[in-house]
Write an enzyme that holds these catalytic residues in place. Structure first.
Site, short mmCIF file in Angstrom:
data_model
loop_
_atom_site.label_atom_id
_atom_site.label_comp_id
_atom_site.label_asym_id
_atom_site.label_seq_id
_atom_site.Cartn_x
_atom_site.Cartn_y
_atom_site.Cartn_z
N ARG A 73 0.83 -1.21 0.00
CA ARG A 73 0.00 0.00 0.00
C ARG A 73 0.86 1.26 0.00
NH1 ARG A 73 -4.33 -2.58 4.15
NH2 ARG A 73 -2.42 -3.05 5.25
N HIS B 165 8.71 -22.36 8.41
CA HIS B 165 10.15 -22.23 8.12
C HIS B 165 10.97 -23.31 8.83
CE1 HIS B 165 10.48 -20.04 11.95
NE2 HIS B 165 11.78 -20.24 11.87
N LYS C 252 14.62 -26.05 7.59
CA LYS C 252 15.93 -26.15 8.24
C LYS C 252 16.56 -27.49 7.87
CE LYS C 252 14.47 -23.47 12.28
NZ LYS C 252 15.31 -22.29 12.41
N GLU D 297 13.90 -20.54 23.51
CA GLU D 297 14.50 -19.32 22.97
C GLU D 297 14.96 -18.44 24.12
OE1 GLU D 297 12.47 -17.80 19.22
OE2 GLU D 297 10.80 -18.42 20.47
N ASP E 4 1.67 -19.70 18.34
CA ASP E 4 2.89 -19.24 17.67
C ASP E 4 3.85 -20.39 17.37
OD1 ASP E 4 4.67 -17.22 16.71
OD2 ASP E 4 5.83 -17.41 18.56
N HIS F 286 5.36 -25.34 14.22
CA HIS F 286 6.71 -25.93 14.33
C HIS F 286 6.76 -27.18 15.22
CE1 HIS F 286 7.41 -22.12 12.59
NE2 HIS F 286 7.60 -21.44 13.68
C1 BG6 Z 1 8.48 -18.04 14.50
C2 BG6 Z 1 7.76 -17.52 15.71
O1 BG6 Z 1 7.61 -18.78 13.69
O2 BG6 Z 1 9.56 -18.86 14.91
C3 BG6 Z 1 8.70 -16.75 16.60
O3 BG6 Z 1 6.71 -16.66 15.28
C4 BG6 Z 1 9.91 -17.59 16.95
O4 BG6 Z 1 8.05 -16.32 17.78
C5 BG6 Z 1 10.53 -18.17 15.69
O5 BG6 Z 1 10.85 -16.76 17.61
C6 BG6 Z 1 11.61 -19.16 16.04
O6 BG6 Z 1 12.28 -19.50 14.87
P1 BG6 Z 1 13.80 -19.96 14.90
O7 BG6 Z 1 14.10 -20.29 13.49
O8 BG6 Z 1 14.58 -18.78 15.43
O9 BG6 Z 1 13.86 -21.12 15.82
#
Ligand code: BG6
Length: 512
Positions: free
Chosen positions: A67, A204, A208, A242, A261, A266
């Site tokens: 936008r 994602h 990996k 994390e 999340d 994941h």
């Molecule tokens: C994301 C989450 O999908 O994955 C984040 O939204 C998280 O909150 C992240 O920090 C962790 O990804 P990675 O690759 O750093 O383990």
């Protein structure tokens, strides 16, 4: 398709790994939300690195749309800033000049089909002709999820979702909905416009290298698979810990919390790769079929006895370390109940895993950053050393370390050197010897261009994990948890109640 063997020169006599790199067919990539963070910090740097490694097709360009009003030159400057911030060592002036001539920008109103007509439908053919890309197109939604529906609907109404004789794909980032109902609605809108084979839902984690290695390791070695079941495995622990907090994402995180999340996507993906049956072929749909079967076999959580299956927590600050608590973060409500940590006990009701608990935990602001799958084997059946040595012999553990320090570690018992009868735990370690050549975003972008859906999540995978988690999240939201069990100190192992979840079963978490 050009194929380009990574190890063409085998004159040194080394054995070439069974590995080929495929340069995809020419195409264009249209990025929605191109003025945002994701495009600037992840997508464009990933595409640039592919370009530098000569992995992009000869005919290729990016059309960024969003936008924000700006022209293509300003867009290129913005993207160059993003690259300098994320990969300063990768900036090469000549290469960037060459690459950035393939970046274009148009501002667009996502709801307005007239705006789509003038800024997309009419613009694409001339860019495609100039770049010689043919008609293949990838639409990438790098926008906040609230506008997914508008974009998909307008793409559909503008006739851009299909194109005779060419391929059209849609890439979509998580979150795929907020709960079961909203994910079903999103899928209905998606599948009204596109066929499932055109849709690439990104998780994602699947891109990996070490996550992909779970399948290679399990199914390319005959050593472990016979042990991979209830007869030899006592329990499994999956951890994604994390050290960072929510960073600048309060707006999103206040709607999500850790279960949406990290678990819906994941954590459940890691679980299904670890627990799935071997498919007959390593093909996208067969692998995804097997993963879906695992999710279907997960026993629904006992909502009337939440304490048996789940512990949640939220990070409090640490004054000594100068770290703010979750509720003190900018944009977070002072009384926010959102969990930043969760531990779950999961049962998979099938023959292979009957009676084997899977403990999953993930949290922010923990003691150490680590993502791992730890497979705890059963102890030896008879302790023949107990008279001479006493004590307990630690059972074997196999650790698939996803990050950091990527590798595989097998913890076994060996004799301690010296005259005394004494055992000590030792670790047989494999470490990946080098940096991975492709980052997660580079991998998924390449796979999408090649039309390989293996690393993308299918509709049934998303739906099934929401079916499991939605009732649990609703039940958790309805209950009042005492603050002392809920808050955990930043930099710690998580809430004390999480340790109790395993202690009740006579087990303990691997220390972080
Ligand atoms: C994301 C989450 O999908 O994955 C984040 O939204 C998280 O909150 C992240 O920090 C962790 O990804 P990675 O690759 O750093 O383990």
């Amino acid at each position: 398709m050009d194929t380009n063997s990574l190890y063409e020169d085998n004159s040194s006599g080394q054995v070439a790994p069974a590995c080929r790199i495929v340069i995809p067919k020419s195409c264009c990539l249209v990025i929605f939300g191109a003025s945002g963070d994701l495009a600037q910090r992840k997508l464009i740097p990933a595409i640039y690195r592919l370009f530098r490694q000569r992995l992009l097709p000869r005919g290729f360009f990016v059309l960024g749309v969003a936008r924000t009003e700006m022209d293509s030159n300003r867009f290129r400057e913005l993207m160059a800033e993003g690259l300098r911030e994320t990969f300063p060592e990768e900036c090469n002036e000549n290469c960037w000049r060459d690459f950035s001539s393939r970046l274009h920008y148009r501002s667009i109103d996502y709801r307005d089909s007239e705006s789509f007509r003038t800024n997309l439908t009419e613009v694409l053919p001339s860019l495609e002709e100039a770049a010689g890309t043919g008609g293949d197109r990838i639409f990438y939604l790098a926008t906040p999820p609230v506008v997914y529906e508008d974009i998909i609907t307008t793409l559909h109404q503008s006739g851009l979702a299909t194109q005779a004789g060419s391929s059209v794909k849609l890439v979509i980032e998580k979150p795929f909905g907020h709960d079961l109902e909203s994910s079903r609605n999103l899928d209905a809108i998606l599948l009204e416009a596109f066929r499932e084979s055109q849709v690439y839902r990104i998780d994602h984690y699947l891109a990996k290298e070490t996550v992909q290695n779970i399948l290679m390791f399990r199914f390319a070695n005959s050593l472990f698979e016979p042990l991979w079941n209830r007869r030899y495995i006592d329990h499994v622990q999956i951890t994604a810990a994390e050290t960072i907090g929510i960073e600048r994402r309060a707006g999103y995180y206040e709607e999500a919390g850790v279960l949406r999340d990290m678990f819906q996507n994941h954590m459940f993906q890691l679980l299904s790769l670890m627990a799935m049956e071997p498919p007959s072929l390593f093909s996208a749909d067969l692998v995804r079929d097997e993963k879906a079967k695992v999710l279907h076999s997960i026993r629904p959580f006992p909502l009337e006895r939440l304490e048996d299956c789940v512990v949640t927590g939220q990070y409090a600050g640490s004054v000594s370390a100068g770290i703010k608590g979750y509720r003190e973060e900018a944009g977070v409500a002072a009384d926010s109940p959102l969990p930043t940590y969760a531990a779950l006990k999961v049962w998979i009701d099938n023959w292979r895993w009957n009676g084997v608990p899977f403990y999953l935990r993930s949290g922010k602001r923990l003691k150490r950053r680590t993502t791992e799958i730890a497979i705890h084997f059963r102890p030896v059946p008879h302790m023949m050393f107990s008279q001479t040595m006493g004590g307990r012999i630690e059972a074997n553990t196999l650790i698939l370390q996803v990050q950091p320090d990527e590798g595989i570690h097998l913890e076994v018992q060996a004799k301690n050197p010296g005259s005394r009868m004494c055992l000590m735990p030792v670790s047989l370690d494999f470490h990946y010897p080098r940096e991975f050549s492709l980052s997660a975003y580079e991998r998924v972008l390449l796979d999408c261009m090649e039309g390989d859906q293996m690393l993308f999540v299918r509709e049934d995978g998303v739906g099934q994990s929401w079916s499991l988690l939605t009732p649990l999240i609703t039940a958790l939201e309805a209950r009042n948890v005492p603050a002392e069990t809920y808050l955990y100190e930043a930099g710690s192992e998580g809430p004390a109640a999480a340790a109790a979840l395993l202690e009740k079963d006579g087990r303990s978490w691997r220390p972080l």
